[in-house]
Design an enzyme around this catalytic site. Structure first.
Site, PDB file in Angstrom:
ATOM      1  N   LEU A  18       0.831  -1.200   0.000  1.00  0.00           N
ATOM      2  CA  LEU A  18       0.000   0.000   0.000  1.00  0.00           C
ATOM      3  C   LEU A  18       0.870   1.256   0.000  1.00  0.00           C
ATOM      4  O   LEU A  18       0.585   2.238  -0.704  1.00  0.00           O
ATOM      5  CB  LEU A  18      -0.943  -0.002   1.212  1.00  0.00           C
ATOM      6  CG  LEU A  18      -2.302  -0.677   0.997  1.00  0.00           C
ATOM      7  CD1 LEU A  18      -2.216  -2.036   0.344  1.00  0.00           C
ATOM      8  CD2 LEU A  18      -3.089  -0.766   2.293  1.00  0.00           C
ATOM      9  N   ASP A  37      10.920   2.754   6.276  1.00  0.00           N
ATOM     10  CA  ASP A  37      10.589   1.331   6.380  1.00  0.00           C
ATOM     11  C   ASP A  37      11.786   0.680   7.064  1.00  0.00           C
ATOM     12  O   ASP A  37      12.800   1.332   7.341  1.00  0.00           O
ATOM     13  CB  ASP A  37      10.338   0.723   4.982  1.00  0.00           C
ATOM     14  CG  ASP A  37       9.432  -0.507   5.025  1.00  0.00           C
ATOM     15  OD1 ASP A  37       8.266  -0.433   4.603  1.00  0.00           O
ATOM     16  OD2 ASP A  37       9.901  -1.554   5.518  1.00  0.00           O
ATOM     17  N   ILE A  38      11.659  -0.615   7.300  1.00  0.00           N
ATOM     18  CA  ILE A  38      12.773  -1.321   7.946  1.00  0.00           C
ATOM     19  C   ILE A  38      13.701  -1.953   6.912  1.00  0.00           C
ATOM     20  O   ILE A  38      14.783  -2.426   7.248  1.00  0.00           O
ATOM     21  CB  ILE A  38      12.230  -2.374   8.942  1.00  0.00           C
ATOM     22  CG1 ILE A  38      13.298  -2.733   9.975  1.00  0.00           C
ATOM     23  CG2 ILE A  38      11.684  -3.600   8.218  1.00  0.00           C
ATOM     24  CD1 ILE A  38      12.748  -3.457  11.191  1.00  0.00           C
ATOM     25  N   PHE A  75       1.669   3.496   7.884  1.00  0.00           N
ATOM     26  CA  PHE A  75       1.278   2.243   7.229  1.00  0.00           C
ATOM     27  C   PHE A  75       2.224   1.093   7.564  1.00  0.00           C
ATOM     28  O   PHE A  75       2.032  -0.029   7.091  1.00  0.00           O
ATOM     29  CB  PHE A  75       1.205   2.422   5.699  1.00  0.00           C
ATOM     30  CG  PHE A  75      -0.134   2.946   5.232  1.00  0.00           C
ATOM     31  CD1 PHE A  75      -0.585   4.201   5.622  1.00  0.00           C
ATOM     32  CD2 PHE A  75      -0.954   2.179   4.417  1.00  0.00           C
ATOM     33  CE1 PHE A  75      -1.828   4.673   5.207  1.00  0.00           C
ATOM     34  CE2 PHE A  75      -2.210   2.639   3.999  1.00  0.00           C
ATOM     35  CZ  PHE A  75      -2.635   3.888   4.397  1.00  0.00           C
ATOM     36  N   TYR A 140      -3.820  -9.566  15.277  1.00  0.00           N
ATOM     37  CA  TYR A 140      -3.599  -8.458  14.336  1.00  0.00           C
ATOM     38  C   TYR A 140      -4.694  -7.401  14.492  1.00  0.00           C
ATOM     39  O   TYR A 140      -4.419  -6.199  14.590  1.00  0.00           O
ATOM     40  CB  TYR A 140      -3.577  -9.037  12.909  1.00  0.00           C
ATOM     41  CG  TYR A 140      -3.634  -8.041  11.789  1.00  0.00           C
ATOM     42  CD1 TYR A 140      -2.530  -7.294  11.425  1.00  0.00           C
ATOM     43  CD2 TYR A 140      -4.822  -7.847  11.074  1.00  0.00           C
ATOM     44  CE1 TYR A 140      -2.592  -6.386  10.376  1.00  0.00           C
ATOM     45  CE2 TYR A 140      -4.893  -6.949  10.027  1.00  0.00           C
ATOM     46  CZ  TYR A 140      -3.769  -6.215   9.678  1.00  0.00           C
ATOM     47  OH  TYR A 140      -3.843  -5.312   8.647  1.00  0.00           O
ATOM     48  N   LYS A 144      -4.874  -3.377  16.093  1.00  0.00           N
ATOM     49  CA  LYS A 144      -5.529  -2.219  15.463  1.00  0.00           C
ATOM     50  C   LYS A 144      -6.460  -1.535  16.471  1.00  0.00           C
ATOM     51  O   LYS A 144      -6.561  -0.310  16.504  1.00  0.00           O
ATOM     52  CB  LYS A 144      -6.315  -2.644  14.211  1.00  0.00           C
ATOM     53  CG  LYS A 144      -5.476  -3.235  13.091  1.00  0.00           C
ATOM     54  CD  LYS A 144      -4.498  -2.240  12.507  1.00  0.00           C
ATOM     55  CE  LYS A 144      -3.740  -2.795  11.310  1.00  0.00           C
ATOM     56  NZ  LYS A 144      -2.644  -1.914  10.857  1.00  0.00           N
ATOM     57  N   ARG A 177     -16.048 -12.080  -1.017  1.00  0.00           N
ATOM     58  CA  ARG A 177     -15.992 -11.032   0.018  1.00  0.00           C
ATOM     59  C   ARG A 177     -15.545  -9.696  -0.582  1.00  0.00           C
ATOM     60  O   ARG A 177     -16.057  -8.629  -0.234  1.00  0.00           O
ATOM     61  CB  ARG A 177     -15.027 -11.465   1.127  1.00  0.00           C
ATOM     62  CG  ARG A 177     -14.772 -10.398   2.182  1.00  0.00           C
ATOM     63  CD  ARG A 177     -13.939 -10.946   3.332  1.00  0.00           C
ATOM     64  NE  ARG A 177     -13.595  -9.914   4.296  1.00  0.00           N
ATOM     65  CZ  ARG A 177     -12.420  -9.276   4.296  1.00  0.00           C
ATOM     66  NH1 ARG A 177     -11.492  -9.551   3.392  1.00  0.00           N
ATOM     67  NH2 ARG A 177     -12.187  -8.348   5.208  1.00  0.00           N
TER      68      ARG A 177
END
Ligand SMILES: NC(=O)c1ccc[n+]([C@@H]2O[C@H](COP(=O)([O-])OP(=O)(O)OC[C@H]3O[C@@H](n4cnc5c(N)ncnc54)[C@H](O)[C@@H]3O)[C@@H](O)[C@H]2O)c1
Length: 283
Positions: A18, A37-38, A75, A140, A144, A177
């Site tokens: 994303l 980022d890592i 993100f 997970y 959130k 879905r």
């Protein structure tokens, strides 16, 4: 129309799927984009973009990263269900570090990639709004929930604004879905732009979903953000339902907002059930 002038926006998870689709849209909103980022090798940078390798689990590194930032678009995460110990560092400690680093640096707003999995055990026959109580489907999703509550706390106590975008599924439409849950990359970019450019947000929750006929969630309480998605997965409906065949109404994976995450045992991958195509944007 751009309302807010931004000097510096920080994007975490910039090397992710994303994140890769957000770099160009974010560069249009700020003088400077700091992508973080890592990963060791981030690749080619755009003009006005810099890369900072940093670990979300380090408060010190997050505090340095957010220095002089107007806003952070958060993100970065372990993006699947996994053992609690795997989720803890990037998703839970990492969330604390982002909001605390934002407070220490006077960063105005955190635009956060939350998830439908914060409310994933609600039934899809229940058209849930942005005020639906947390009902996580996994560790997970639980992380959130923690981050959303952190966002609420840091707004109430410290004046750090947040927009928590509960993304449903930003991946190619490949299962029944997704006909309801799809969020296109263009609509994702529009949502993030509205979350940044709305003058006042306080603490806000909004669902990240395209303009699907079968979208199972209600964004009416977040209308003020001006998020008006354009894409619609309905064009895929006929072929997807024909291919999938009859669906078991007793399967929580069909009945619940979280899809397969509602059925996997705690700590086991949900994404493994979904065959997500890696269509990350390359420079
Ligand atoms: N893809 C979806 O449909 C979806 C749905 C709901 C929510 N989200 C959320 O959106 C965000 C991005 O998702 P994605 O699909 O691009 O996932 P992704 O796994 O492709 O990207 C996540 C990025 O975070 C980075 N990261 C992981 N641990 C880190 C650490 N300790 N320090 C710094 N960076 C670290 C990874 O290297 C990776 O580049 C995540 O927060 C995810 O939970 C995604």
């Amino acid at each position: 129309m751009k309302v807010t002038e931004m000097k510096k926006i920080v994007l975490t998870g910039a090397a992710g799927r994303l994140g890769s689709h957000l770099r160009v849209p974010l560069l249009k909103l700020a003088d400077q984009l700091v992508s973080s980022d890592i990963v060791d090798n981030f690749g080619k940078l755009y003009p006005a973009e810099t890369y900072v390798q940093a670990d979300l689990a380090s408060l010190e590194q997050m505090e340095t990263l957010l220095k002089d930032a107007d806003m952070v678009v958060h993100f970065g995460a372990f993006g699947d269900e996994g053992p609690f110990e795997t989720i803890l560092g990037p998703n839970i400690v990492g969330a604390y570090n982002i909001w605390e680093a934002a407070r220490r640096n006077g960063v105005r707003r955190v635009v956060y990639a939350s998830s439908i999995h914060a409310v994933g055990m609600h039934k899809k026959t229940n058209f849930i709004g942005t005020d639906a109580p947390h009902r996580p489907d996994t560790f997970y999703g639980l992380a959130k929930c923690f981050a959303e509550d952190l966002a609420s706390l840091y707004w109430d106590k410290c004046g750090v604004e947040s927009v928590c975008m509960r993304i449903l599924s930003a991946a190619q439409v490949g299962n029944p879905r997704a006909v309801g849950s799809w969020l296109s990359y263009d609509d994702l970019a529009h949502l993030v732009e509205r979350a940044i450019d709305t003058p006042v947000t306080g603490f806000t929750v909004i669902y990240g979903v395209s303009n699907n006929d079968r979208a199972p969630v209600d964004n009416s309480k977040a209308q003020f953000l001006g998020y008006r998605p354009r894409d619609n997965a309905e064009s895929h409906a006929k072929s997807i339902f024909a291919e999938a065949g009859p669906q078991d109404a007793q399967d929580p994976g069909n009945m619940c907002h979280g899809g397969p995450f509602a059925t996997v045992p705690l700590g086991n991958s949900g994404l493994a059930q979904l065959n997500v195509v890696d269509d990350s944007k390359t420079h």
